[in-house]
Write a protein that holds these residues in place. Structure first.
Motif, PDB file in Angstrom:
ATOM      1  N   PRO A   1      -6.256  -3.242  -4.360  1.00 37.70           N
ATOM      2  CA  PRO A   1      -6.478  -4.508  -3.651  1.00 37.70           C
ATOM      3  C   PRO A   1      -5.989  -4.473  -2.206  1.00 37.70           C
ATOM      4  O   PRO A   1      -6.608  -5.061  -1.323  1.00 37.70           O
ATOM      5  N   THR A   2      -4.893  -3.776  -1.947  1.00 34.49           N
ATOM      6  CA  THR A   2      -4.380  -3.735  -0.576  1.00 34.49           C
ATOM      7  C   THR A   2      -5.269  -2.896   0.329  1.00 34.49           C
ATOM      8  O   THR A   2      -5.367  -3.166   1.530  1.00 34.49           O
ATOM      9  N   SER A   3      -5.948  -1.901  -0.225  1.00 36.76           N
ATOM     10  CA  SER A   3      -6.821  -1.060   0.596  1.00 36.76           C
ATOM     11  C   SER A   3      -7.939  -1.890   1.222  1.00 36.76           C
ATOM     12  O   SER A   3      -8.177  -1.829   2.434  1.00 36.76           O
ATOM     13  N   LEU A   4      -8.612  -2.683   0.408  1.00 39.66           N
ATOM     14  CA  LEU A   4      -9.677  -3.522   0.957  1.00 39.66           C
ATOM     15  C   LEU A   4      -9.095  -4.690   1.749  1.00 39.66           C
ATOM     16  O   LEU A   4      -9.667  -5.138   2.746  1.00 39.66           O
ATOM     17  N   GLY A   5      -7.936  -5.186   1.337  1.00 43.16           N
ATOM     18  CA  GLY A   5      -7.281  -6.254   2.070  1.00 43.16           C
ATOM     19  C   GLY A   5      -6.856  -5.830   3.465  1.00 43.16           C
ATOM     20  O   GLY A   5      -6.827  -6.648   4.391  1.00 43.16           O
ATOM     21  N   LEU A   6      -6.514  -4.549   3.648  1.00 39.05           N
ATOM     22  CA  LEU A   6      -6.179  -4.023   4.968  1.00 39.05           C
ATOM     23  C   LEU A   6      -7.426  -3.677   5.776  1.00 39.05           C
ATOM     24  O   LEU A   6      -7.419  -3.749   7.013  1.00 39.05           O
ATOM     25  N   LEU A   7      -8.514  -3.306   5.097  1.00 37.68           N
ATOM     26  CA  LEU A   7      -9.725  -2.865   5.781  1.00 37.68           C
ATOM     27  C   LEU A   7     -10.593  -4.018   6.281  1.00 37.68           C
ATOM     28  O   LEU A   7     -11.051  -4.004   7.430  1.00 37.68           O
TER      29      LEU A   7
ATOM     30  N   PHE B   1       0.837  -1.205   0.000  1.00 40.32           N
ATOM     31  CA  PHE B   1       0.000   0.000   0.000  1.00 40.32           C
ATOM     32  C   PHE B   1       0.872   1.256   0.000  1.00 40.32           C
ATOM     33  O   PHE B   1       0.640   2.192  -0.779  1.00 40.32           O
ATOM     34  N   LEU B   2       1.888   1.272   0.861  1.00 38.81           N
ATOM     35  CA  LEU B   2       2.756   2.446   0.939  1.00 38.81           C
ATOM     36  C   LEU B   2       3.573   2.628  -0.337  1.00 38.81           C
ATOM     37  O   LEU B   2       3.763   3.757  -0.807  1.00 38.81           O
ATOM     38  N   LEU B   3       4.051   1.514  -0.916  1.00 40.38           N
ATOM     39  CA  LEU B   3       4.773   1.607  -2.184  1.00 40.38           C
ATOM     40  C   LEU B   3       3.853   2.121  -3.285  1.00 40.38           C
ATOM     41  O   LEU B   3       4.241   2.987  -4.087  1.00 40.38           O
TER      42      LEU B   3
END
Length: 460
Positions: free
Chosen positions: A114-120, A75-77
């Motif tokens: 994908p990482t946004s929802l994967g983290l949420l 996400f940060l990358l």
């Protein structure tokens, strides 16, 4: 709850900027065209299509890489790449440079979504994850609502500001994310199929270019036929690799899940209509009715605003009655908005009586459809596949967007005052057919069933 709120706020920034960029670029299109005078609509369409195609092709590898190496890191990358490429877009000296910067920007967005929802999602219990999906979708809707208005304001200074605005937002998100997000990963995840992603990019690009140029070259010309044949061959190569690669771009096992594959088809078809509608409305207002960019932005804003307001209530309703019924109803509402504009639009602008009712109805339809389709698809997946599952359904969305814009360019020509209704009728028919086809796919999804439990993610 405090941690959940912080995570939701941070990942929502990623979703917001990735979505805002698309809508802002739509409203900036006429000014970009004037700045790069002499560039055809077909060539300029690659400012949108290059982003959509690369975004779509990289989503699956990006989601798998994030699952394997860490969703926080990805996400940060992604936010860093997106922020840097936005700055490059802002200083682009030519259309080619701008398209290249948009490709890089798409790579960042492919890591963000994908990482946004994967983290949420892991922050919510299973019975409340449909609400989380609704919030996630509402953020995208809010970006859509802000896009025309912010774009209209920023373009008053210069169209380059529509990209530059991402830079300070991205920097703040990176700092906050580094401090707050918790790392999760799936160490057993296989390495993604990078070659398959390249082949998929080529297949979609060939198909899109063939559609965009087909009317100019002739649909039976050697160049058009060659591009369509290349698209088929490359797609076949992707399918062949998907049957043998341990981490394919398109997993056969997922495709065989009826609810997921039908949801993906519904998402693709609906976004053919949605993307065509977004750009056609900008062209209708600015080139057909000769409204200023600022006025066009203000006139476009009510539709996306209603989409954002509708998304969470639609998600709550979908949780009670099922996402397929809410999604199906939304496609009918959206199709009704297209039909209303088609029968009411005249050669001279009448915003309150002709454009506003259709925009409002369309916004409500979008707010019903997108979270419902996303929810129907994600309900079939275990938590370990949230990132890659989100990537797959978002890939369908981006492919649909690229095809919608390509079809618009092919059928609309160069609209001008004096033939507004005649010029836009073909694209309205495309939007109507695609929306109704999406409704048919959504209705066929069925109620869906949860997947079997899997081991929890490893938390760093």
């Amino acid at each position: 709850m405090k941690q959940r709120t912080k995570v939701a706020a941070i990942v929502s920034v990623g979703v917001f900027v990735a979505s805002l960029d698309l809508f802002i670029v739509n409203i900036a299109f006429p000014d970009i065209e004037r700045d790069f005078h002499g560039t055809s609509l077909g060539s300029l369409s690659w400012i949108l299509n290059a982003y959509a195609i690369v975004f779509a092709a990289l989503l699956i590898p990006a989601g798998r890489w994030a699952d394997r190496t860490g969703r926080k890191r990805a996400f940060l990358l992604g936010m860093g790449v997106f922020t840097l490429s936005s700055a490059l877009c802002a200083v682009a000296p030519s259309v080619g440079f701008l398209v290249g910067a948009r490709v890089l920007q798409a790579g960042g967005a492919a890591l963000l979504m994908p990482t946004s929802l994967g983290l949420l999602l892991p922050e919510f219990p299973p019975e409340r994850r449909q609400i989380a999906v609704g919030v996630w979708s509402a953020v995208g809707g809010a970006a859509a609502a802000a896009g025309p208005l912010f774009g209209g304001l920023l373009v008053q200074a210069n169209w380059r500001w529509v990209f530059l605005v991402n830079v300070p937002i991205g920097v703040v998100a990176i700092v906050a994310g580094a401090r707050t997000l918790r790392e999760t990963r799936e160490p057993a995840t296989e390495r993604p199929d990078t070659l398959g992603a390249v082949l998929l990019t080529g297949a979609i690009a060939a198909l899109t270019l063939g559609i965009v140029k087909g009317s100019d070259w002739g649909w039976g010309s050697a160049r058009a036929i060659g591009l369509f044949a290349a698209a088929v061959i490359l797609a076949a190569a992707v399918a062949a690799r998907s049957r043998t690669h341990p981490a394919p771009v398109i997993e056969p096992a997922v495709v065989r899940v009826r609810a997921f594959s039908l949801s993906a088809a519904a998402m693709l078809l609906f976004n053919v209509a949605f993307a065509a509608m977004l750009l056609s409305n900008v062209l209708l207002l600015t080139q057909g009715w000769h409204e200023s960019i600022l006025r066009a932005g203000l006139q476009l804003a009510p539709g996306p605003a209603l989409a954002a307001l509708t998304a969470v209530p639609a998600s709550l309703l979908a949780q009670r009655v099922g996402p397929r019924l809410v999604g199906f109803a939304g496609t009918l509402v959206f199709a009704g908005s297209v039909g209303l504009l088609a029968v009411s639009a005249g050669e001279t602008p009448h915003f309150t009586t002709e454009f506003l009712p259709a925009m409002a109805l369309g916004g409500i339809g979008v707010g019903m459809v997108l979270p419902s389709v996303q929810g129907a698809a994600m309900a079939t997946l275990p938590p370990a596949l949230f990132s890659t599952g989100t990537a797959k359904i978002t890939m369908s969305r981006q492919v649909g967007a690229a095809l919608g814009i390509a079809i618009l360019v092919a059928v609309i020509g160069t609209p001008s005052a004096g033939n507004v209704v005649e010029a836009f009728q073909p694209v309205w028919r495309v939007e109507l057919i695609a929306a109704l086809a999406a409704g048919g796919a959504m209705l066929a999804v069925g109620r869906g069933h949860a997947t079997a439990p899997v081991p929890a993610a490893v938390t760093a």
